[in-house]
Design an enzyme around this catalytic site. Structure first.
Site, PDB file in Angstrom:
ATOM      1  N   GLU A 231       0.831  -1.182  -0.085  1.00  0.00           N
ATOM      2  CA  GLU A 231       0.039  -0.149  -0.046  1.00  0.00           C
ATOM      3  C   GLU A 231       0.950   1.237  -0.169  1.00  0.00           C
ATOM      4  OE1 GLU A 231      -2.892   2.139   3.305  1.00  0.00           O
ATOM      5  OE2 GLU A 231      -2.243  -0.078   3.602  1.00  0.00           O
ATOM      6  N   ASP A 233       0.454   5.014   0.633  1.00  0.00           N
ATOM      7  CA  ASP A 233      -0.415   6.196   1.077  1.00  0.00           C
ATOM      8  C   ASP A 233      -0.091   7.443   0.639  1.00  0.00           C
ATOM      9  OD1 ASP A 233      -2.118   4.566   2.734  1.00  0.00           O
ATOM     10  OD2 ASP A 233      -0.721   4.492   4.293  1.00  0.00           O
ATOM     11  N   GLU A 236      -2.949  10.909   3.684  1.00  0.00           N
ATOM     12  CA  GLU A 236      -3.945  10.762   4.798  1.00  0.00           C
ATOM     13  C   GLU A 236      -3.921  11.922   5.663  1.00  0.00           C
ATOM     14  OE1 GLU A 236      -4.321   6.384   6.184  1.00  0.00           O
ATOM     15  OE2 GLU A 236      -2.190   6.672   6.342  1.00  0.00           O
ATOM     16  N   HIS A 247       4.122   1.308   2.430  1.00  0.00           N
ATOM     17  CA  HIS A 247       3.970   0.360   3.044  1.00  0.00           C
ATOM     18  C   HIS A 247       4.386  -1.123   2.316  1.00  0.00           C
ATOM     19  CE1 HIS A 247       1.680   1.996   6.559  1.00  0.00           C
ATOM     20  NE2 HIS A 247       1.191   2.838   5.646  1.00  0.00           N
TER      21      HIS A 247
END
Length: 459
Positions: A231, A233, A236, A247
């Site tokens: 993942e 990001d 956020e 990640h």
């Protein structure tokens, strides 16, 4: 990042894998642009609602297959039988979920939407490719930049407007798993680095084994299986805090975990699973610049702005090793470089690299599981085939403290890495934020993917 997605379901939510015909499915249009040095070209893409939000009923009628946070034992005695018995239906995006497209290329996600079934809380959608909506739009981010505009002026503490990429299967698992008859057209196949176990159907089977309803969420629970994948990001954030975080995972593409160790479930297993749940985050507040982001700050969150994220490879090619992730902003025609680290023991840089991650983990006394599962090189391998996710959510696990407050709350705020934003730790408690800010929302728009320095310009 400590996201769990344990509470993003509406009051009468039910879930499944066959295709129902009671509500017509029409994907809201959300065009993006693909750019090169010579200009940008429009793509007629759209968004599709995640299957976990949808009404699911027995194929022979209207009876729920999942009601509250419990499975229908008659329809769902086991995972395979449940998938065969239950139909996932279309969605009324605006009336039921508060998902609208206020202008061409823009998407507004309402936090709480009252509807005939009660109220929907949060949402998660994926970008589909141009055409019939049966495939997700895949992105190769290596040697590219990803740009979009955001308006978080109506997104207070305790909420998260998230834009990120997950290594999901292009068709949502339709071809790989016989039990999945819905596919990407109905938002199946979600995965992320938390290996979420609240996903109702994974790999074409219902996640009914050892299912336990949440004690704090009347619509959610967790089963034996989780859905894992790398993942990235991109964003956020809320009004007060933001972070971008890679990640990586040991596994490639969406993978079902089947035990606590592989899923990384619980504190004892957090750093032993398929994926790195913490990631290597760059949060300006956490990295020592408390005046960079927020209302009236350098990046003024009371007004819309543009976010640019660049993925730099070692050899400058679209298949090279990922070595650096750059971030900057554009607001009012001015390019704003990301803030520099001001943490003792970390070089004063404003990007993410393996050196930055190693120094940050040491300075904050964090487990460097990021490096264990592959670091930026491992992350880069996953970035060649990613699906775009856009969402808004609240956090039943730790009230979003990991993003915008002090975390862990048991540690002094003065300890390195604990303070992540100005928000009160109690502000993000789901009951509080859902009651105080039901009208909260986030708007994403003007999404672009392209070669480096092709997707934006300053005045």
């Amino acid at each position: 990042m400590l996201r769990t997605f344990s509470t993003l379901a509406f009051a009468a939510a039910v879930y499944g894998q066959q295709v129902g015909t009671l509500t017509a499915e029409k994907h809201p249009s959300m065009a993006i642009q693909a750019c090169t040095a010579s200009g940008c070209t429009k793509e007629d893409t759209a968004v599709v609602l995640d299957a976990n939000w949808r009404w699911t009923h027995v194929t022979s009628g209207y009876t729920n297959c999942y009601d509250g946070n419990k499975w229908n034992a008659t329809a769902c005695p086991d995972g395979k039988t449940c998938a065969a018995n239950c139909a996932i239906d279309g969605a009324d995006y605006e009336k039921t979920y508060g998902i609208t497209t206020p202008s061409d290329g823009a998407l507004k996600l309402q936090f709480v939407t009252k509807n005939q079934d009660g109220a929907n809380v949060g949402s998660r959608v994926y970008l589909t490719a141009a055409g019939d909506g049966s495939k997700y739009r895949l992105f190769n981010l290596l040697n590219k930049e990803f740009t979009f505009d955001v308006d978080v002026s109506n997104l207070p503490c305790g909420l998260n407007g998230a834009v990120y990429f997950s290594e999901m299967l292009e068709d949502g698992g339709l071809s790989a798993y016989p039990g999945n008859k819905a596919g990407a057209k109905y938002g199946t196949g979600y995965c992320d680095s938390q290996c979420p176990r609240d996903i109702k159907f994974i790999n074409g089977e219902a996640n009914v084994g050892n299912w336990s309803g949440s004690s704090s969420d009347a619509n959610s629970g967790a089963g034996s299986y989780g859905s894992c994948c790398a993942e990235m990001d991109i964003w956020e954030a809320n009004l007060d805090a933001t972070a971008y975080t890679p990640h990586p995972c040991k596994v490639s593409k969406q993978t079902r975990c089947e035990n606590d160790a592989d899923c990384g479930a619980g504190d004892a297993n957090r750093h032993s699973g398929f994926c790195d749940p913490d990631g290597c985050d760059f949060n300006s507040f956490r990295m020592g610049n408390t005046e960079f982001y927020g209302t009236g700050k350098t990046v003024d969150t009371s007004k819309p702005f543009t976010i640019v994220t660049q993925f730099i490879t070692a050899d400058g090619t679209d298949s090279g090793a990922l070595v650096q992730i750059n971030r900057f902003y554009v607001q009012g025609g001015t390019v704003i470089p990301n803030s520099q680290s001001a943490v003792t023991g970390v070089d004063p840089v404003n990007h993410i690299s393996d050196d930055f991650c190693q120094q940050q983990k040491k300075a904050f006394s964090d487990n460097n599981y990021f490096s264990t599962v592959g670091g930026l090189t491992g992350m880069g391998k996953s970035l060649e085939n990613m699906v775009l996710v856009l969402s808004v959510w609240d956090d039943h696990a730790v009230s979003m403290n990991w993003l915008d407050s002090n975390y862990p709350t048991t540690s002094p705020a003065t300890s390195p890495g604990v303070a992540r934003g100005r928000c009160d730790p109690a502000a993000g408690e789901p009951k509080t934020v859902e009651s105080a800010h039901p009208d909260a929302s986030v708007i994403y728009s003007n999404i672009k993917i392209g070669s480096l320095n092709s997707t934006f310009k300053a005045q």
